[in-house]
Each structure stands twice: as C-alpha cells, then as structure tokens.
Write a protein that holds these residues in place. Structure first.
Motif, PDB file in Angstrom:
ATOM      1  N   ARG A   1     165.996  15.379  71.490  1.00 57.51           N
ATOM      2  CA  ARG A   1     167.014  16.385  71.795  1.00 57.51           C
ATOM      3  C   ARG A   1     167.006  16.718  73.280  1.00 57.51           C
ATOM      4  NH1 ARG A   1     165.614  20.167  66.649  1.00 57.51           N
ATOM      5  NH2 ARG A   1     166.980  19.085  65.192  1.00 57.51           N
TER       6      ARG A   1
ATOM      7  N   SER B   1     178.265  28.115  75.143  1.00 58.05           N
ATOM      8  CA  SER B   1     177.567  28.089  73.859  1.00 58.05           C
ATOM      9  C   SER B   1     178.007  29.245  72.957  1.00 58.05           C
ATOM     10  CB  SER B   1     176.057  28.147  74.093  1.00 58.05           C
ATOM     11  OG  SER B   1     175.749  29.266  74.884  1.00 58.05           O
TER      12      SER B   1
ATOM     13  N   ASP C   1     175.134  29.586  70.187  1.00 59.32           N
ATOM     14  CA  ASP C   1     174.145  28.518  70.045  1.00 59.32           C
ATOM     15  C   ASP C   1     173.049  28.719  71.081  1.00 59.32           C
ATOM     16  OD1 ASP C   1     176.747  26.989  68.828  1.00 59.32           O
ATOM     17  OD2 ASP C   1     174.862  26.229  68.006  1.00 59.32           O
ATOM     18  N   LEU C   2     171.879  29.179  70.622  1.00 55.68           N
ATOM     19  CA  LEU C   2     170.799  29.545  71.518  1.00 55.68           C
ATOM     20  C   LEU C   2     170.060  28.331  72.031  1.00 55.68           C
ATOM     21  CD1 LEU C   2     169.358  32.328  69.249  1.00 55.68           C
ATOM     22  CD2 LEU C   2     170.443  32.713  71.438  1.00 55.68           C
ATOM     23  N   ASP C   3     170.088  27.282  71.230  1.00 59.17           N
ATOM     24  CA  ASP C   3     169.208  26.162  71.463  1.00 59.17           C
ATOM     25  C   ASP C   3     169.852  25.007  70.720  1.00 59.17           C
ATOM     26  OD1 ASP C   3     166.325  25.108  69.802  1.00 59.17           O
ATOM     27  OD2 ASP C   3     166.633  24.837  71.951  1.00 59.17           O
ATOM     28  N   SER C   4     169.279  23.816  70.842  1.00 59.18           N
ATOM     29  CA  SER C   4     169.937  22.668  70.221  1.00 59.18           C
ATOM     30  C   SER C   4     169.883  22.707  68.692  1.00 59.18           C
ATOM     31  CB  SER C   4     169.308  21.381  70.725  1.00 59.18           C
ATOM     32  OG  SER C   4     167.953  21.361  70.388  1.00 59.18           O
TER      33      SER C   4
ATOM     34  N   LEU D   1     169.471  26.023  66.897  1.00 57.63           N
ATOM     35  CA  LEU D   1     169.312  27.419  66.545  1.00 57.63           C
ATOM     36  C   LEU D   1     170.584  28.179  66.934  1.00 57.63           C
ATOM     37  CD1 LEU D   1     166.827  29.173  65.599  1.00 57.63           C
ATOM     38  CD2 LEU D   1     166.449  29.667  68.007  1.00 57.63           C
TER      39      LEU D   1
ATOM     40  N   MET E   1     169.091  27.835  61.482  1.00 58.23           N
ATOM     41  CA  MET E   1     168.453  26.704  62.175  1.00 58.23           C
ATOM     42  C   MET E   1     168.476  25.454  61.322  1.00 58.23           C
ATOM     43  SD  MET E   1     164.668  28.287  61.995  1.00 58.23           S
ATOM     44  CE  MET E   1     165.209  29.978  61.848  1.00 58.23           C
TER      45      MET E   1
END
Lengths: 138, 399
Positions: free
Chosen positions: A64, B300, B350-353, B355, B397
């Motif tokens: 990722r 995001s 979208d906090l993270d890829s 999450l 998630m």
C-alpha cells in the motif's frame, strides 16, 4: 534539416521511452504475450482472472502506498478511495480473490521470476532486463 | 458436515492442490470491521438497522452498526477455490455469536464463468452481498428504508456469475437458487425456500446499472409478545378469525423482491440511487422504497446527502379483525411496517489507505401506521408519525 529530423526522431524515441511511468510485467519464464490496456484493466479490477487465451493469472500488488495508487489511477482512472472500495466489494462479495501483496519491489520481482503465472506492475525504472514487459502505462 | 467431507476429499485428490505456484500462499486472509455508535434524540425510541437486531439498552448504542468479518480463501487449483467468511454482529438474541455468512466452493469451468455452491449472501438488492462491509459504501450504513425490506442475510444454494463484454459495457449476469432463514426478535424465525432469482449488472467507466428480481416461498413464525397477545385474543374471538390468524404467521407465504439501481462515481461526483419493491401475500406487508444519494469528493473527504423513503403498498392482510380488537390489530400492523422518510447529511473521511471515518445526521419522519427504523420502549408512545433525529458515527476498516 537532416540533423534536425534526426534530432526530432531521437527526441520522440526517448520521450516515448521516458514517458512510460509504469510497466506491467511478468517473469522471463512466463508465456504471456502483450496485454491490451482493456484486458489489463479487467484483470486489475478483478473482473476476470484469465488472459484472452484462457491462461490463468495470479496478480501481484505492490505494498500500500503512493506507487500502488498511481498505478491504479493510470490504468483505471480511479482514485485510491474508489479502488479500495471497489476491491473490498469484489473480495467480500466473493467475486474475486484479492491480488497477492508483495512486501517490496524486490520481493515482487523475485516472485515474478519464480512464478510463471504471476503478473505485476513496477515503476518503469524498477523493471529489470530479466522481466518481460506486457504493457506500458500511460 | 457431509459437504466438508466432500471438500476434504476434493482437496486430497486434486493434484493441483499442491500448488505449482508454491511461492504464493494457497490461503489468503482478509477482513473488515466497523466500530459505530448511534443515538436518537427521542429517549423512548431505539434505532435499529436493516437486519433484525435486539434493541439497545443504552442511549448511545455501539451495537447497531459495529461488526467484524473475517474471510479466508483457499486456492484449490487454478480454476477452483474455497471461501469462508465469518461475521460477528449483535443479533436478535442480543449477543454477538459469530455467523457463517459465506462458505462456498467455486469452480470456473470456462473463462468468464464461475459457479459457486454453499452458503452465499442473497443478492436481492444492489448492495445486499456487501451489506455489512461498510467500508465499501460512502454512508455509515446502506439506507435502512430500502435494506430493511429484505433482512435475509445468507442462503444455502448455488449461483453462477457470467461475465461478458458488449462494446464498452462490461456485463455480469447472476442467476441463483437457494433458501435460508433468519432469527426474529423474541425467538421467532423467518425462512425463504426455493428462491429463484437473477441479477444483471452492466458497467461502463464511472457508470454501473443494476437490475434484480428474486422470488420464493416464505415462512414466518413470530414469537414476540406483540404477536402472542394478538393471536391469543384472535383465538378467543372464535373460529371465524382462523383465516385471519393464518395470514399473520405460518409457512404458506410467497414473496418477491425486485430492485433497480444506478451507481455513478467519476472520482469527484458520486450518485447512487436504488428503487426496490417487496411483494408478499401474507405475514409481512408489500412495500416499495428508494433512496437517492449524492456526494462530492475533494481529496480524502466525501460529503454526501441522502433522501430515502419507504411506503406501504398493501398491509399484511386485507381481512378484518373483530371490532373490539381493531385498535390492537392496527397497532400490530404498525409494528411490522418500516415505512418512513428521511433526509441524511453526512461525511466520509478516508484517514488512511484502509481506514475511513464517517459521521451522519438523519432526520426521519416515521410513517403514520409504522415503526420505521425504530423500536419504542416497552409501554412507551407509539413511533407512528413522529419525527426523530439520529446521529451516527463510525470507523470502518478493511485488512
């Protein structure tokens, strides 16, 4: 004039060579032919799992991160959030098996070399001579 | 059990099981989870989602949306695999016992065709087969007005996925056959048998269009206190009302589910709309529902707005109760109707890829003769016709 044309031709050649940002690759021992962009898109969206001649494909993903996001954007024009939502639907609706996530670029290259069914993608400058290039992006 | 033995046998006999691609693991694990909290601004109404689910005891309910799912796929050969998914979510009994939501054997006899047999999510509506994978949707949960019309989670049966291309369009055809059951609140059970259906999805670039229809035999055995009180009263009213009692609970029903959906996402603009209809000749009402959702993605962050509605087309039965029971009977019918309208404003971040954080505020107006998406407290005021604001936050998630 001739020199100018030569320069122009050279410039075009190098610019096309430079312009490929990512390449879709397989190991040297694989029997895959060139991939069409359309087929590559269907494979990396999990819509099909074989090439046009029925050869089954094991997809490899980079870890990722920005490189993976950039590749999917170049191939499918989908943003990272769209791709992740799409793949979670494909996987959790039992439609497709997720691509196998390699640990690094080196790991992905090694797995391509070891598995003739595997197809992966790399930034153009990370592709080595022992890999076969199936498609250049963009 | 028999099925498991057959699979073990297949595994042992299939030479391809000892994968020629030894460097890739034959087993792949993945999962999804939601931690969600929901609260309504009416102290005597409890929110529930699209599936039957014990009402919360606390004002802030962590159980209505929270879920965890684990999925494993075992590659048996190049053309076949075994997939199992377990999910844990609060159920009608109020506990979180894990359920087997998927357990199927898949085989691809030819390019673009796969056949799956075992336990499958029933694909009645556009998002039915990923109903609990909230990460895959923009909202905290798919709109309950639509998804409460079919609470069936899984069915045991067989389906087929056929892929084809027509010009620029990518087509997926999914015929299915099977049956399944769910537990109801208060110890009852509902069962669908002999369900036959077909789904068609056509996608092109940012656009995806979904059409689906499925029908089968329906059995519903209510056991909650509201049903028991009414059926006891009807029994006392004499044999003239046996026909009415037969239309409230039993195993001679027929039901049909139809859906039409459109999904557009060009990376910036997102539009999702769906219209569904349930036809049932007894035990549950016939109703139609729809929602329209529009979102705009910047970076995001995806703010969205959703309009949704469910309306009743036909009550559970057209037979009349004894005059003395009319009030109790109307209250019973209202308790089995999810009719309501709502407007939702929300945002996905979208906090993270893998999450996402979501928050949404819903203003709902419950149908006059309905409970909508709410349970009233025991002995409390009926929900019918009331307005409720519901605040939901969730972290989703995938892994």
């Amino acid at each position: 004039m001739r020199r100018f044309l030569l320069l122009l031709a050279f410039g075009l050649l190098t610019s096309t060579a430079v312009r490929a940002e990512f390449v879709i690759v397989a190991g040297a021992a694989s029997s895959f032919g060139e991939l069409s962009r359309d087929l590559a898109e269907q494979l990396f969206l999990g819509r099909r799992s074989t090439t046009a001649d029925g050869h089954s494909v094991q997809l490899l993903d980079l870890p990722r991160g920005a490189e993976r996001d950039r590749f999917y954007f170049l191939l499918t024009a989908k943003k990272p959030a769209q791709i992740r939502a799409w793949w979670s639907r494909q996987v959790f609706s039992g439609r497709a098996l997720p691509p196998f996530e390699a640990a690094s670029i080196a790991d992905l290259r090694r797995r391509l070399g070891d598995n003739p069914d595997a197809i992966g993608y790399l930034p153009d400058d990370a592709a080595t001579a022992e890999l076969r290039i199936l498609l250049r992006l963009p | 059990m028999k099925r498991a033995h057959l699979l073990a046998l297949w595994l042992a006999l299939s030479p391809a099981a000892h994968a020629d691609d030894a460097l890739l693991p034959a087993l792949q694990l993945s999962g999804f989870a939601t931690l969600g909290a929901v609260t309504a601004d009416r102290s005597d109404l409890r929110f529930y989602g699209a599936d039957f689910n014990a009402p919360a005891r606390q004002r802030v309910d962590f159980g209505a949306d929270s879920v965890i799912g684990l999925q494993g796929s075992l590659r048996l050969s190049k053309a076949s695999d075994l997939t199992v998914q377990m999910t844990a979510k609060r159920n009608p009994h109020g506990d979180h016992r894990p359920q087997l939501s998927w357990a199927f054997f898949r085989h691809s006899p030819a390019d673009g065709i796969s056949i799956r047999a075992g336990r499958l999510r029933v694909p009645f509506f556009m998002f039915s087969d990923t109903l609990r994978v909230n990460y895959a949707h923009p909202w905290v949960r798919p709109p309950t007005e639509v998804y409460s019309l079919n609470p069936f989670a899984s069915a045991d049966g067989i389906d087929m996925l056929v892929h084809a291309s027509a010009g620029e369009w990518s087509i997926e055809l999914q015929p299915y056959y099977g049956g399944g059951s769910i537990d109801l609140l208060g110890g009852g059970e509902a069962r669908l048998h002999g369900v036959r259906g077909i789904n068609l999805t056509a996608s092109r670039d940012a656009l995806s269009v979904h059409l689906g229809h499925g029908q089968g035999r329906l059995a519903v055995h209510w056991k909650d206190s509201g049903f028991r009180a009414l059926s006891a009263a009807l029994a006392l009213a004499g044999p003239a009302y046996d026909a009415l009692a037969d239309e409230l609970s039993g195993r001679r029903g027929r039901a049909a589910f139809t859906s039409f959906g459109v999904h557009w996402d060009d990376g910036r603009h997102q539009f999702i709309g769906e219209y569904v209809r349930r036809r049932s000749d007894r035990y549950v009402d016939s109703a139609h529902a729809w929602y329209l959702s529009a979102g705009y993605r910047t970076g995001s962050v995806l703010p969205y707005v959703v309009l949704a509605s469910q309306r009743q087309d036909q009550a559970i039965t057209s037979l009349a109760p004894p005059a003395a029971l009319q009030g109790a009977f109307d209250a019973y019918l209202a308790s089995r109707s999810d009719a309501q309208r709502s407007l939702t404003l929300g945002v996905r971040w979208d906090l993270d890829s893998a999450l996402a954080f979501k928050a949404q505020l819903t203003h709902a107006r419950i149908g006059r003769q309905a409970w909508g998406s709410f349970y009233p407290d025991e002995g409390g005021r009926a929900p019918g016709g009331r307005r409720v604001n519901v605040l939901s936050v969730a972290i989703d998630m995938v892994f």
